[in-house]
Design a protein around this motif. Sequence first.
Motif, PDB file in Angstrom:
ATOM      1  N   THR A  48       0.836  -1.204   0.000  1.00 18.06           N
ATOM      2  CA  THR A  48       0.000   0.000   0.000  1.00 18.06           C
ATOM      3  C   THR A  48       0.870   1.253   0.000  1.00 18.06           C
ATOM      4  O   THR A  48       0.634   2.192  -0.773  1.00 18.06           O
ATOM      5  N   GLU A  51       2.653   1.659  -3.369  1.00 20.40           N
ATOM      6  CA  GLU A  51       1.766   2.212  -4.416  1.00 20.40           C
ATOM      7  C   GLU A  51       1.628   3.726  -4.232  1.00 20.40           C
ATOM      8  O   GLU A  51       1.651   4.484  -5.202  1.00 20.40           O
ATOM      9  N   ALA A  52       1.482   4.155  -2.970  1.00 20.06           N
ATOM     10  CA  ALA A  52       1.347   5.594  -2.690  1.00 20.06           C
ATOM     11  C   ALA A  52       2.626   6.332  -3.103  1.00 20.06           C
ATOM     12  O   ALA A  52       2.567   7.428  -3.684  1.00 20.06           O
ATOM     13  N   ARG A  54       4.750   5.386  -5.420  1.00 20.16           N
ATOM     14  CA  ARG A  54       4.796   5.449  -6.889  1.00 20.16           C
ATOM     15  C   ARG A  54       3.918   6.573  -7.426  1.00 20.16           C
ATOM     16  O   ARG A  54       4.329   7.331  -8.310  1.00 20.16           O
ATOM     17  N   ARG A  55       2.702   6.705  -6.857  1.00 22.83           N
ATOM     18  CA  ARG A  55       1.804   7.785  -7.309  1.00 22.83           C
ATOM     19  C   ARG A  55       2.454   9.145  -7.085  1.00 22.83           C
ATOM     20  O   ARG A  55       2.358  10.041  -7.913  1.00 22.83           O
ATOM     21  N   GLU A  56       3.151   9.266  -5.955  1.00 20.72           N
ATOM     22  CA  GLU A  56       3.787  10.561  -5.639  1.00 20.72           C
ATOM     23  C   GLU A  56       4.950  10.851  -6.597  1.00 20.72           C
ATOM     24  O   GLU A  56       5.175  11.997  -6.987  1.00 20.72           O
ATOM     25  N   LEU A  58       5.493   9.591  -9.748  1.00 23.80           N
ATOM     26  CA  LEU A  58       5.249   9.565 -11.199  1.00 23.80           C
ATOM     27  C   LEU A  58       5.263  10.937 -11.890  1.00 23.80           C
ATOM     28  O   LEU A  58       5.853  11.069 -12.973  1.00 23.80           O
TER      29      LEU A  58
END
Length: 317
Positions: A48, A51-52, A54-56, A58
């Motif tokens: 989790t 993933e957070a 990676r979102r930050e 990208l």
Amino acid sequence: MAWTLSDIPDQTGRIALVTGASSGLGLETARALASHGATAVLGCRSRTKAEAARRELLPTAAGPIDLLDLDLADLASVERAAAEMADRYGRLDLLINNAGVMAPPRRLTRQGFELQFGTNHLGHFAFTRALLPLLRHRPGARVVTVTSGAQYFGRLDFDDLQGERRYDRWKAYSQSKLANVAFALELQQRLDAGSGGDTASGSSRILSLAAHPGLARTNLQPDSVAANGSRVEALAYRLMDPLFQSAAMGALPQLFAATAPEAQPGGHYGPNRWGGMRGWPTAVRIAPAALDPEQRQRLWQVSEELLARAIPTGDCP
Ligand SMILES: NC(=O)c1ccc[n+]([C@@H]2O[C@H](COP(=O)([O-])OP(=O)(O)OC[C@H]3O[C@@H](n4cnc5c(N)ncnc54)[C@H](OP(=O)(O)O)[C@@H]3O)[C@@H](O)[C@H]2O)c1
């Protein structure tokens, strides 16, 4: 002149694996490498949080961001993660041994090692050895191990490495961070001699370096306070807050070690001001115990013995 993010050379085509990339220095290190074109592989124990992260990352990434499940407190997970890297990429250019825990009450890893020694040192020791074949023959391959100013207060207590007889959580942290820098130097020594591990002979072009961030505002201190419940330490961190630099500044020494052409094999980098607590990356002194070849060799040998005796409880290949 200050070395900054803009001095990082183009990393396009390079694969960079950062342990503990879900927060703090690891996240900033991955951000900087990805924004300079590297494929940043985030080695994290929580999917989790990964993933957070990676979102930050990208929006500023110029290279791909990949996720790797990695719990350094479980040797089966360490083995699986290294095997996964071999399957996915078959090569690796940068390994940043960054993840760490600080001063919790005495807890154990999955295989029964004291948590700080087991995670900060032994997990990275095992992970690095398993990844050396992927780093071999890669031009400019580097392994950077993140230590701390705590190394200067550390002692390798070979009679009680796991704090079984007497556990002091700060001594255990300092010991693990001294082990980090001792490992980085001994790895360089062994790579130079062509004996970095069973599968590492001939890999003398791999550089091993160490870095510490000084004092950086990350989750390390709040997580430590949450684990040990010390109100005194919570207050001390509040009072000390103005001394802390940002996580991005704290990550610069490890980024220098990872990418600067002028970084030296076996080099150790940290901030240049306030006694190494903050500032721009520079070469900094190494704790005397880590400079002692006998202690380094003994640590290496004991670490190998501990790993050989550990029986992974998971489905280790
Ligand atoms: N901040 C400082 O002032 C300071 C000073 C000296 C040295 N350091 C060193 O800097 C390094 C990075 O710490 P930080 O300050 O960035 O702290 P942080 O924000 O707490 O980050 C630590 C990272 O390590 C991960 N981690 C912890 N245990 C793990 C395990 N068993 N397997 C995989 N990952 C694990 C954490 O994952 P979760 O997100 O899942 O918890 C997190 O991603 C550490 O080695 C620390 O000793 C920091």
